[in-house]
Write an enzyme that holds these catalytic residues in place. Structure first.
Site, PDB file in Angstrom:
ATOM      1  CE  LYS A 200     -27.358  15.335 -76.882  1.00 17.56           C
ATOM      2  NZ  LYS A 200     -28.429  16.366 -76.934  1.00 17.56           N
ATOM      3  CD  GLU A 206     -18.091  16.305 -89.097  1.00 17.27           C
ATOM      4  OE1 GLU A 206     -18.475  17.243 -89.805  1.00 17.27           O
ATOM      5  OE2 GLU A 206     -18.886  15.572 -88.448  1.00 17.27           O
ATOM      6  N   GLY A 261     -25.840  20.660 -77.895  1.00 18.87           N
ATOM      7  CA  GLY A 261     -24.388  20.614 -77.979  1.00 18.87           C
ATOM      8  C   GLY A 261     -23.715  21.925 -77.633  1.00 18.87           C
ATOM      9  NE  ARG A 262     -27.284  26.408 -80.614  1.00 20.83           N
ATOM     10  CZ  ARG A 262     -28.046  25.472 -81.178  1.00 20.83           C
ATOM     11  NH1 ARG A 262     -27.500  24.321 -81.532  1.00 20.83           N
ATOM     12  NH2 ARG A 262     -29.333  25.672 -81.374  1.00 20.83           N
ATOM     13  CD  GLU A 347     -25.267  24.530 -84.403  1.00 21.27           C
ATOM     14  OE1 GLU A 347     -24.554  24.083 -85.320  1.00 21.27           O
ATOM     15  OE2 GLU A 347     -25.211  24.098 -83.231  1.00 21.27           O
ATOM     16  CG  HIS A 378      -1.742  46.338 -85.838  1.00 20.45           C
ATOM     17  ND1 HIS A 378      -0.917  47.395 -86.155  1.00 20.45           N
ATOM     18  CD2 HIS A 378      -1.867  46.347 -84.486  1.00 20.45           C
ATOM     19  CE1 HIS A 378      -0.543  48.001 -85.041  1.00 20.45           C
ATOM     20  NE2 HIS A 378      -1.101  47.385 -84.019  1.00 20.45           N
ATOM     21  CE  LYS A 506     -24.096  17.245 -89.099  1.00 20.66           C
ATOM     22  NZ  LYS A 506     -24.622  16.941 -87.750  1.00 20.66           N
TER      23      LYS A 506
END
Length: 542
Positions: A200, A206, A261-262, A347, A378, A506
Site C-alpha cells: 500500500k 521486506e 492488509g489482513r 493482529e 501424530h 520496525k
C-alpha cells in the site's frame, strides 16, 4: 462495561457440568447447538455450555456494540478510530456497486475498474498474449508482499489447487531473508517473468528489498528501464513511490485506506488467486464472502455463525482463562488456513487498550495455532487430550472432495470426528483399567498401566463441515472468521482494525541495521549490543 467479562463469566464457567453429563441429559443436544449458512454446517454441541450459560452469552452479545458497529461499518463511518478510516472490505465482494460512495469518491466505479483491469491482465497472461522485453510470452509471475498482502492470497491459492487453470506459474516472495528471492530466481528467466509488488505504501521494508533484488536481477540480465517498466506491476496507493521505482502508472492496481492488509484478499491483493483459478472462479470466491456478509448482517444472533463462534471464544478466554485456540483443518488444501487466521485474529484483537485508549482489564485474542489433520494427531494432539491445558479447537472438514480416493476421505472424516469425540468424552480410569484387563494384563499390570491411558475429556471443540472446498465455500469460510474476529473486538470494546504493536520492532530495526552495516555504533542494551558484536565478528571471519 460496569462489570468485567471475567467477573461475569468465571463463576458461571465453574458451574458447568461435564460434557458427558450434558450429552446424557439432552439426547437432542447436537441439533440444539448447531447452525448452517452458506454451505457451512457448524456443530458447537461439544462446548462447555448449558442453557443458562448460553443465554448469558447471548445477552452479552445483545448488550455489546456489535449491531451498532455493523451499522457504522456499512455506512462508511471511521470505526478504525485510531487511523480515522472507514472499514469497507465487505464492499469489495458486493455484486451491486451502484450508488456506493465514500467521502465524495465513487467507490463502486473504482472497485469495478480495478476488477476489470485485473481481469484484462489475467486474460492476457492466460492466453499468452503478454509479451516480455525479448519477445517471449510471460511464463512466470512473482508476487512480492508480506503480511496481509501475502498470507491471504497464498492460503487461497493453496486451498483452491484443484481449480487451477493458469498456464502461468506463480511464485510468492515474502520474507526479507535473501534465500527467498535467490531460490525463486534460480529457476526463472527474467525475459519471461512478470513481477507484481504488493505494498500500500510502497515502503514496507521486506517488500521493497525483495522488489529491489528482483529489479537488480533484471538489470544483471541486461534489462533497461523500459524493460523494467514492461515486467513490473504493483498494487499500491503510493503512485509516486511506485513510479520512482520504475513502474508506470498504467501498471498500478489500486489499494484504498479503507481496506486493512489482513482484510484485503478481496481487492487487487487477490490477483494471485484470480490468476490461478480464473476470473469466473474468483467471482465465486467473492460471492461466497458476500453471502456470509449477508448472513452475518441479517441473521439473529442465536443462529448467526460468526456471533456463535465469537461468543464461544470470549467464553473460553474470559470464563475459563484459555490462552490458545487450535485451528485444525482436515484438508490438505487448507493447511495454510491456521497461518492466515493467526494474523487475522492475533493482529486484530491482540490489544491491551480499548477504543478510547483505556487499559483493558480482560484478556483478549488467543494464540492461534494448528496444522492439517491428520498430521497433528501424530504431533501435538497428545497435549490436547492428556495435558492439564484446555485448548478449544475448531475442526474443519469438506464433505465433498476433488479426488476419487473416497475410502481415504472416509478415513480422514473418521479421524476428524473421532478426535472431537475423544476430546469431549475422554477415557476414565475405570474404562482404562477394563481395557487393560480385556487385553490380557494381570490386575497388577492393569493397575500400573491404566493411569497412563486416562484422558480427562471435557475438552471443547467446534466442527465445521463445508459442503465442498470450492471458491464459493472458501470465500464464505474466510468471511466467517473475519466477522468472528470483528464480533470479539466489539465485545472487548477494542479497535480490531489497527496494528500499532507491530511498529516498535520496525522502528528499532533501523538503528540496529545501521550498526550491523558499520555506519554507526549505536547505543543499545547490553544484550542487543553483544548480539550485534557477535554477528559482526562472525561476518568478519568469513
Amino acid at each position: 462495561m460496569s462489570i468485567t467479562l471475567s467477573a461475569l463469566l468465571q463463576p458461571l464457567a465453574q458451574q458447568q457440568p461435564p460434557l458427558r453429563e450434558l450429552f446424557a441429559a439432552e439426547p437432542g443436544r447436537a441439533k440444539r447447538f448447531s447452525a448452517k449458512a452458506c454451505g457451512i454446517y457448524l456443530d458447537y454441541s461439544k462446548n462447555l455450555i448449558d442453557e443458562q450459560s448460553w443465554q448469558t452469552l447471548q445477552q452479552l452479545a445483545a448488550q455489546s456494540p456489535i449491531k451498532q458497529l455493523c451499522q457504522q461499518m456499512q455506512a462508511g463511518a471511521a470505526i478504525n478510530n485510531t487511523e480515522q478510516r472507514a472499514v469497507w472490505h465487505t464492499r469489495l465482494r458486493q455484486q451491486n456497486l451502484s450508488n456506493l460512495s465514500l467521502d465524495g469518491e465513487d467507490i463502486g466505479a473504482a472497485i469495478l475498474a480495478c476488477r476489470e483491469k485485473m481481469a484484462a491482465l489475467i486474460t492476457q497472461l492466460h492466453q499468452q498474449q503478454y509479451i516480455g522485453y525479448q519477445g517471449q510470452p510471460i511464463t512466470d509471475v512473482v508476487w512480492v508482499g508480506i503480511g496481509g498482502s501475502l498470507l491471504g492470497p497464498q492460503m487461497a491459492v493453496e486451498a483452491l489447487t484443484p481449480y487451477h487453470c493458469s498456464p502461468v506459474k506463480l511464485h510468492f516472495a515474502g520474507n526479507i531473508d535473501g534465500a527467498v528471492v535467490s531460490d525463486i530466481t534460480q529457476a526463472l528467466n527474467p525475459a519471461t517473468t512478470l513481477v507484481i509488488v504488493a505494498s500500500k505504501s510502497f515502503g514496507t521494508e521486506e517488500t521493497k528489498q525483495n522488489a529491489l533484488a528482483l529489479r537488480q536481477w533484471f538489470q544483471d540480465a541486461g534489462a533497461d528501464s523500459s524493460a523494467i517498466a514492461q515486467h513490473f506491476w504493483a498494487t499500491s496507493s503510493n503512485i509516486q513511490a511506485a513510479a520512482d521505482f520504475g513502474i508506470i502508472e498504467q501498471h498500478i492496481l489500486p489499494m484504498w485506506d479503507w481496506v486493512g492488509g489482513r482484510y484485503s484478499l478481496w481487492s487487487a491483493i487477490g490477483f494471485p488467486v484470480a490468476l490461478m483459478i480464473g476470473n469466473d472462479a474468483f467471482a465465486q470466491l467473492l460471492n461466497g464472502a458476500a453471502d456470509m456478509d449477508q448472513h452475518f448482517f441479517s441473521t439473529p444472533f442465536s443462529e448467526n455463525l460468526p456471533v456463535i463462534l465469537a461468543l464461544l471464544g470470549v467464553w473460553y478466554i474470559n470464563g475459563f482463562g484459555c490462552q490458545a485456540q487450535a485451528l485444525l483443518p482436515y484438508s490438505h488444501y487448507l493447511r495454510l488456513l491456521p497461518s492466515y487466521v493467526q494474523q487475522l485474529d492475533m493482529e486484530s484483537n491482540g490489544k491491551s487498550v480499548d477504543r478510547a485508549g483505556h487499559a483493558l482489564t480482560d484478556a483478549t485474542a488467543p494464540v492461534i495455532w494448528g496444522d492439517a489433520g491428520t498430521n497433528g494427531q501424530h504431533a501435538y494432539h497428545q497435549l490436547l487430550h492428556q495435558s492439564q491445558l484446555k485448548v478449544p479447537a475448531d475442526f474443519i472438514l469438506p464433505l465433498q472432495v476433488s479426488h476419487n480416493l473416497s475410502d481415504q476421505h472416509q478415513r480422514l472424516a473418521a479421524h476428524c470426528f473421532a478426535q472431537t469425540q475423544a476430546l469431549m468424552q475422554g477415557k476414565t480410569l475405570q474404562e482404562a483399567t477394563a481395557e487393560c484387563l480385556a487385553q490380557g494384563l494381570s490386575e497388577q499390570a492393569a493397575a500400573a498401566l491404566a493411569p497412563h491411558k486416562v484422558s480427562p475429556g471435557n475438552k471443547p471443540s467446534n466442527t465445521l463441515l463445508l459442503d465442498e472446498l470450492s471458491p464459493y465455500h472458501l470465500g464464505a469460510l474466510i468471511a466467517l472468521y473475519e466477522h468472528k474476529v470483528f464480533c470479539q473486538g466489539a465485545i472487548w470494546e477494542l479497535n480490531s482494525f489497527d496494528q500499532w504493536g507491530v511498529e516498535l520492532g520496525k522502528q528499532l530495526s533501523g538503528p540496529i541495521y545501521q550498526a550491523l552495516s558499520g555506519k554507526t555504533s549505536g547505543n543499545f542494551d547490553s544484550s542487543t549490543a553483544r548480539l550485534i558484536a557477535h554477528f559482526l565478528e562472525s561476518r568478519a571471519a568469513q
